[in-house]
Design an enzyme around this catalytic site. Structure first.
Site, mmCIF file in Angstrom:
data_model
loop_
_atom_site.group_PDB
_atom_site.id
_atom_site.type_symbol
_atom_site.label_atom_id
_atom_site.label_comp_id
_atom_site.label_asym_id
_atom_site.label_seq_id
_atom_site.Cartn_x
_atom_site.Cartn_y
_atom_site.Cartn_z
ATOM 1 N N GLU A 1 1.237 -1.372 0.234
ATOM 2 C CA GLU A 1 0.500 0.166 0.045
ATOM 3 C C GLU A 1 0.807 1.520 0.077
ATOM 4 O O GLU A 1 2.545 1.170 0.366
ATOM 5 C CB GLU A 1 -0.730 0.316 1.054
ATOM 6 C CG GLU A 1 -1.921 1.258 1.346
ATOM 7 C CD GLU A 1 -2.707 1.111 3.304
ATOM 8 O OE1 GLU A 1 -1.497 0.724 3.499
ATOM 9 O OE2 GLU A 1 -3.417 1.343 3.002
ATOM 10 N N ASN B 1 -7.192 6.144 -1.950
ATOM 11 C CA ASN B 1 -5.551 5.603 -1.576
ATOM 12 C C ASN B 1 -6.141 4.319 -2.849
ATOM 13 O O ASN B 1 -7.320 4.079 -2.907
ATOM 14 C CB ASN B 1 -5.399 4.965 0.162
ATOM 15 C CG ASN B 1 -4.807 3.732 -0.156
ATOM 16 O OD1 ASN B 1 -4.381 3.365 -0.876
ATOM 17 N ND2 ASN B 1 -4.380 4.041 1.405
ATOM 18 N N LYS C 1 -9.513 1.709 -2.150
ATOM 19 C CA LYS C 1 -10.089 1.955 -0.675
ATOM 20 C C LYS C 1 -11.171 2.279 -0.538
ATOM 21 O O LYS C 1 -11.767 3.434 -0.366
ATOM 22 C CB LYS C 1 -8.760 1.924 0.154
ATOM 23 C CG LYS C 1 -8.268 1.603 1.490
ATOM 24 C CD LYS C 1 -6.813 2.013 2.422
ATOM 25 C CE LYS C 1 -7.251 1.360 3.854
ATOM 26 N NZ LYS C 1 -6.188 1.362 4.660
ATOM 27 N N GLU D 1 -6.312 8.884 7.242
ATOM 28 C CA GLU D 1 -6.776 8.165 6.151
ATOM 29 C C GLU D 1 -8.165 8.927 6.268
ATOM 30 O O GLU D 1 -8.705 9.147 4.971
ATOM 31 C CB GLU D 1 -6.765 6.658 6.011
ATOM 32 C CG GLU D 1 -5.384 6.686 6.021
ATOM 33 C CD GLU D 1 -5.465 4.941 5.052
ATOM 34 O OE1 GLU D 1 -6.233 4.563 3.929
ATOM 35 O OE2 GLU D 1 -5.046 3.371 6.420
ATOM 36 N N CYS E 1 -5.034 -2.756 2.717
ATOM 37 C CA CYS E 1 -5.010 -2.722 4.779
ATOM 38 C C CYS E 1 -6.485 -2.877 5.275
ATOM 39 O O CYS E 1 -6.207 -4.092 5.335
ATOM 40 C CB CYS E 1 -4.253 -2.029 5.037
ATOM 41 S SG CYS E 1 -3.149 -1.927 6.308
ATOM 42 N N ASN F 1 0.415 -0.751 5.123
ATOM 43 C CA ASN F 1 1.172 -0.089 6.285
ATOM 44 C C ASN F 1 0.717 -0.334 7.416
ATOM 45 O O ASN F 1 -0.289 -0.425 8.157
ATOM 46 C CB ASN F 1 1.281 1.412 5.872
ATOM 47 C CG ASN F 1 1.990 0.959 4.558
ATOM 48 O OD1 ASN F 1 2.932 1.542 5.324
ATOM 49 N ND2 ASN F 1 1.816 1.166 3.573
#
Ligand code: CDV
Length: 305
Positions: free
Chosen positions: A47, A110, A127, A146, A172, A197
């Site tokens: 990621e 993302n 994402k 995020e 993730c 991550n």
């Protein structure tokens, strides 16, 4: 194309905040060269593989924030990666921060893509499960912004024909949600790339720090088994920007067994042979969806509110 080949997680060690793209891409190229020497046909990078994990910082300056995003893919910085993959006939997965300019302003995602051995983008995913918080929380040892720096993905959970089979992507935090994996499983996914991550320390529930590696593999292995798919999990690992990230990059079989796992928290290629026909062992038996699923009993899963 043969459905039997070697696939690998290309784990990355830390990328510091000021590390230039050219240096990061050189590291990705070195991993790709290792892959070529080991006859690997598909490589999964993590990621946000082109930058440090910037959501750990409160960044008030928009120009500084924009620096971490890609406005086009491919672009001049990653062109050598696409060229090397094409030259070696190696497919890859790449996670990155995506910035789209619209009349209404900037949209940030993302994002991750699958690129085939001829350098063509075969699948793009944005994402959906964005963890963390929106506001600055200075009391935390590090931020997880995020929810501020990205909007929720708008492409659903797509699957594409890729490398002779069907492949999908999760990013993730998505891997912890069985609904995300099942959305890919329902479309016949045989290989799922997952970049991550994941901090070792979870400030809101520090009692789980010792379980971070376990929860990572638990999620990847369950997703593989319950959907009869290979899963290739690639970490950004090690001490990055003062934050310790777990490693544990791995290749998981459709039986849920780990075939290969990282031995370090640095740049490392973790390879194993995959045989996409083995997905049938699970898909045609214990998780034969057509025969055994009971979707009319699962209404709660899609009830909003
Ligand atoms: N990048 C992530 O999505 N990380 C989350 C952490 C914050 C819990 C994860 O699920 O690993």
């Amino acid at each position: 194309m043969s459905r039997r080949f070697v696939a690998a997680a290309a784990q990355l060690g830390p990328i510091e905040r000021d590390e230039p793209r050219a240096s990061v891409v050189a590291r990705l190229l070195a991993l790709l060269e290792t892959a070529r020497r080991r006859d690997v046909r598909f490589v999964v990078f993590p990621e946000l593989a082109l930058t440090t994990f910037f959501p750990r910082w409160w960044i008030a300056d928009e120009a500084e924030l924009d620096r971490f995003y890609e406005r086009a893919m491919p672009n001049a910085d990653v062109a050598p990666l696409f060229a090397a993959a094409r030259a070696g006939g190696i497919g890859f997965h790449l996670g990155y921060a995506e910035l789209t300019e619209t009349a209404a302003g900037k949209i940030r995602h993302n994002t991750a893509i699958l690129v085939d051995g001829e350098g063509r983008i075969g699948l793009k995913y944005r994402k959906i499960h964005l963890p963390g918080h929106r506001e600055h929380e200075p009391a935390l040892p590090f931020q997880h912004l995020e929810k501020r720096y990205f909007v929720r993905g708008d492409l659903g959970f797509p699957v594409a024909d890729f490398m002779g089979g069907k492949a999908g992507i999760l990013i993730c935090n998505d891997r912890r949600w069985p609904e995300a994996f099942r959305s890919l499983g329902l479309q016949g996914a045989e290989m799922v790339a997952v970049g991550y991550n994941t901090p070792q320390h979870y400030p809101r529930a520090p009692e789980h720090d010792r379980l971070q590696d376990f929860h990572n593999h638990l999620s990847l292995q369950a997703g593989a088994y319950q959907n009869g798919t290979y899963v290739i999990g690639a970490a950004k690992a090690g001490f990055e920007g003062g934050c310790e990230l777990i490693g544990g990059s791995c290749v998981v079989a459709p039986t849920g067994e780990i075939l290969a796992v990282a031995a370090t928290r640095g740049d490392e290629l973790v390879a194993a042979e995959v045989d996409l026909d083995r997905c049938r062992e699970i898909k045609a038996n214990i998780f034969n969806f057509a025969l055994h699923r009971q979707p009319d009993a699962y209404g709660l899963l899609t009830k909003v509110g």
